[in-house]
Write an enzyme that holds these catalytic residues in place. Structure first.
Site, PDB file in Angstrom:
ATOM      1  N   CYS A 150      42.825  42.568  44.132  1.00  0.00           N
ATOM      2  CA  CYS A 150      43.400  41.880  43.057  1.00  0.00           C
ATOM      3  C   CYS A 150      43.270  40.362  42.817  1.00  0.00           C
ATOM      4  CB  CYS A 150      44.696  42.665  43.047  1.00  0.00           C
ATOM      5  SG  CYS A 150      45.096  44.122  42.543  1.00  0.00           S
ATOM      6  N   HIS A 171      48.300  39.070  39.342  1.00  0.00           N
ATOM      7  CA  HIS A 171      49.450  38.838  39.622  1.00  0.00           C
ATOM      8  C   HIS A 171      49.955  37.601  40.285  1.00  0.00           C
ATOM      9  CE1 HIS A 171      49.227  39.808  43.900  1.00  0.00           C
ATOM     10  NE2 HIS A 171      47.992  40.407  43.530  1.00  0.00           N
TER      11      HIS A 171
END
Length: 521
Positions: free
Chosen positions: A423, A404
Site C-alpha cells: 500500500c 493511507h
C-alpha cells in the site's frame, strides 16, 4: 460479375429481405480482392510478415482495394516519419531498411506497409505487452485503428503528422523524449569519464576524482561549462561551488542533498551516459502503453520515486512524499477510481501479514498494538498508533491496495522509501484528505468533525478521481531536468531483457533500516 453488378445485386437482396452473412462493405472488399491482380501475391507476401502486423496489413489493403499504395511522395513522407524514431528512444533501423525494401520491386509495397504498420504499433502501443514484464499491470491501454488511420493519413497527405500523433503528446512524454535526444547527443560527444567508487568525498576535502565529477556535472547540466572549466583549473579541492552542483545532482537522483559524495551518490555517478539514455528509452516505452486521454483530476503515484502528485484541472497542484511497497512486496501498476475517504480507519490485517508477522508474537503483542482476533481475522482498532493512521483513501477493486496515513513518520525523511507491504503511505495525509474534500464544504465538515471526535466515518467524495500507480525511473522534474531513480523493483532490467537492450544500472543504496514495529500495509 463486375463491381456495379455486385452492388446492384446486394441492394436487390436487401429489398427482397434476403438475409446475408456478409455486410455490403465486406462484399465490396471481397469483390475488390477477386478483381485485383495483386490479391494472391499480396496475400502470400503478408503471410511472410511478422505475425503481429499481418492482420493490420491485410485490413489496410482491403481498404485500398488490394492495390499498390506507395508512390514516391508517400515513401518520402514515410522516410521523414521514420527519421524521427530517435525522439521516441527507438532505432530507425529496427523498422525501416528502404534499400532492402526496394531490392525486390514485386514485394516492396507489402513489405513497406508491414514496416510502416510495425512502427505505428510501437508508437501507439509499445513494443512489448506490459503484462508480460510486470507481475500485476492493470491500467487502461491505448487503442488505435491503425489500418484506418494510415489509410486516412495517406488520403489527407498527413503521413508524418499521423505517425507523430500516435505516440503520447502530453508534456511528460514530450519532455522525456527531448531528454533522450539530449543524452544521445552527450553520447555522440564522448559521454563522460567513468567514475570509480571509493572512499566518501567530504566537502572541503581533496580527491583525484574531482575533475571527473566536474565533467559529469557539466555534461548533465548541473553546472555550466564556464564554471566547470574554472573549477577544474583550481585543482582537486571539493569546494562550495562544486558542492552546490553535487546537491543538484543528488536531488535529481532522489538522494539526500547533503553534499556528501557517499555510497549512494557514488553509485549514481557510476552510471554511463549510454545506460541513462537506455533507461530513458525504457520509460518512454512504459508511457506508450497507456491511454492518451488523461483525467483532468487525478492522483498519480510514482512508485520508483516514492512521490505522489495531485492533478486538478489538468495541472499539478499538490505533491507529497509517499512510502510504497518494498522490493519483496511491490506496489503494482494499477489504475483505479478513488472511492471514499475513511476517517480513523481500523485495520483489517491481511492473512499473510497476520500469519507471518503478528500472530507468532503472541497475545501480549496483539494487546500492545490494540489488536484483537474476530472470526479468524486480526483487526487493529483505530487510534493514534494504528497502522492506517487517521485516514484511509479507498480505491475501487484495487486488490487491497490503497493510500493511507501512518504513525511511522520517520520513513518519509528517507531517500529510499520503498518499505511497505504494497500500500501507499501518504505524508501529511490528513491535509491531503482535506484538499480532496474541500470542493464540498459539507463533506469537509464531516471529515473535520470525525477527526475531532475520533469517530470512524466513511465519506464519499461525490466525484470520480482516477488514481494511477506508475513505475517511472526516468522523468522530467519541475525544473525541466531529467531525473532518475534506481531500479529498485528490477522492472527496468526485466523490460530491457524483453526488448533486447543491454543496460547496466546502479544498484540501490538504502539509507535507513526498517522502522521498528512497522507492520502496516
Amino acid at each position: 460479375m463486375n463491381r456495379r453488378e455486385l452492388t446492384l445485386g446486394v441492394a436487390a437482396a436487401a429489398v427482397a429481405g434476403a438475409a446475408s452473412a456478409q455486410t455490403v462493405p465486406a462484399q465490396l472488399a471481397q469483390a475488390n480482392a477477386v478483381n485485383s491482380p495483386y490479391y494472391a501475391a499480396y496475400n502470400d507476401q503478408i503471410g511472410r510478415l511478422p505475425q503481429g502486423v499481418q492482420a493490420d496489413v491485410r485490413a489496410f489493403y482491403e481498404l485500398n482495394g488490394w492495390r499498390p499504395v506507395w508512390n514516391a511522395d508517400r515513401l518520402r513522407k514515410l522516410n521523414d516519419a521514420s527519421n524521427r524514431a530517435e525522439r521516441h528512444g527507438l532505432a530507425r533501423s529496427d523498422f525501416f531498411d528502404f534499400v532492402g525494401l526496394a531490392a525486390d520491386p514485386d514485394s516492396a509495397d507489402v513489405r513497406t506497409t508491414g514496416a510502416a504498420m510495425g512502427y505505428a504499433k510501437v508508437l501507439a502501443n509499445g513494443r512489448v505487452r506490459p503484462e508480460s514484464v510486470e507481475e500485476l499491470w492493470e491500467m487502461q491501454k491505448n487503442v488505435v485503428d491503425l489500418p484506418g488511420g494510415l489509410n486516412d493519413a495517406m488520403v489527407q497527405n498527413k503521413v508524418v503528422e499521423w505517425f507523430e500523433g500516435l505516440a503520447p503528446t502530453d508534456i511528460g512524454y514530450s519532455n522525456l523524449s527531448a531528454g533522450y535526444v539530449r543524452y544521445r547527443r552527450i553520447i555522440r560527444n564522448g559521454g563522460w569519464p567513468r567514475f570509480r567508487a571509493g572512499a566518501s568525498i567530504e566537502p572541503g576535502s581533496s580527491d583525484t576524482r574531482v575533475p571527473i565529477i566536474i565533467t559529469r556535472l557539466v555534461a548533465e547540466g548541473d553546472m555550466s561549462e564556464a564554471d566547470g572549466a574554472r573549477l577544474t583549473a583550481q585543482g582537486l579541492v571539493y569546494g562550495p561551488e562544486l558542492e552546490t552542483a553535487v546537491r543538484s545532482f543528488q536531488a535529481r537522483h532522489g538522494l539526500a542533498p547533503d553534499g556528501r559524495i557517499g555510497a549512494g551518490t557514488q553509485s549514481s555517478l557510476g552510471a554511463s551516459a549510454e545506460d541513462r539514455a537506455r533507461q530513458i528509452a525504457l520509460n518512454l516505452e512504459r508511457r506508450r502503453w497507456l491511454k492518451r486521454e488523461l483525467s483532468p483530476e487525478r492522483i498519480e503515484v510514482n512508485t520508483a520515486a516514492a512521490i505522489m502528485v495531485y492533478w486538478k484541472d489538468g495541472r499539478p497542484v499538490h505533491s507529497n512524499r509517499v512510502v510504497c511497497g518494498a522490493p519483496a512486496t511491490q506496489t503494482p501498476s494499477l489504475e483505479k477510481p478513488f472511492a471514499s475517504v475513511v476517517a480513523n480507519p481500523p485495520w483489517y490485517v491481511p492473512a499473510g501479514i497476520a500469519r507471518r508477522e503478528i500472530l507468532p508474537r503472541g497475545p501480549a503483542y496483539l494487546a500492545s498494538q490494540n489488536m484483537y482476533v474476530q472470526n479468524g481475522t486480526v483487526i487493529q482498532r483505530a487510534g493514534p498508533t494504528a497502522a492506517l493512521g487517521y485516514v484511509k483513501f479507498e480505491l475501487r477493486d484495487s486488490y487491497a491496495i490503497f493510500l493511507h496515513d501512518t504513525p511511522s513518520k520517520a520513513a518519509f525523511n528517507l531517500s529510499t522509501r520503498q518499505r511497505s507491504h504494497g500500500c501507499v503511505r501518504v505524508q501529511n495525509a490528513v491535509e491531503f484528505a482535506r484538499i480532496l474534500l474541500s470542493p464540498d464544504p459539507t463533506l469537509l465538515s464531516q471529515f473535520d468533525t470525525a477527526q475531532q471526535t475520533r469517530e470512524t466515518k466513511r465519506i464519499q467524495t461525490g466525484r470520480e478521481i482516477s488514481v494511477r500507480l506508475l513505475y517511472w525511473t526516468a522523468f522530467v522534474d519541475g525544473q525541466g531536468r531529467v531525473a532518475f531513480r534506481e531500479d529498485i523493483y528490477r522492472r527496468d532490467q526485466v523490460l530491457a531483457e524483453a526488448l533486447g537492450i543491454a543496460v547496466s544500472l546502479p544498484t540501490v543504496v538504502d539509507d535507513g533500516a526498517r522502522v521498528a514495529n512497522d507492520v502496516g500495509p
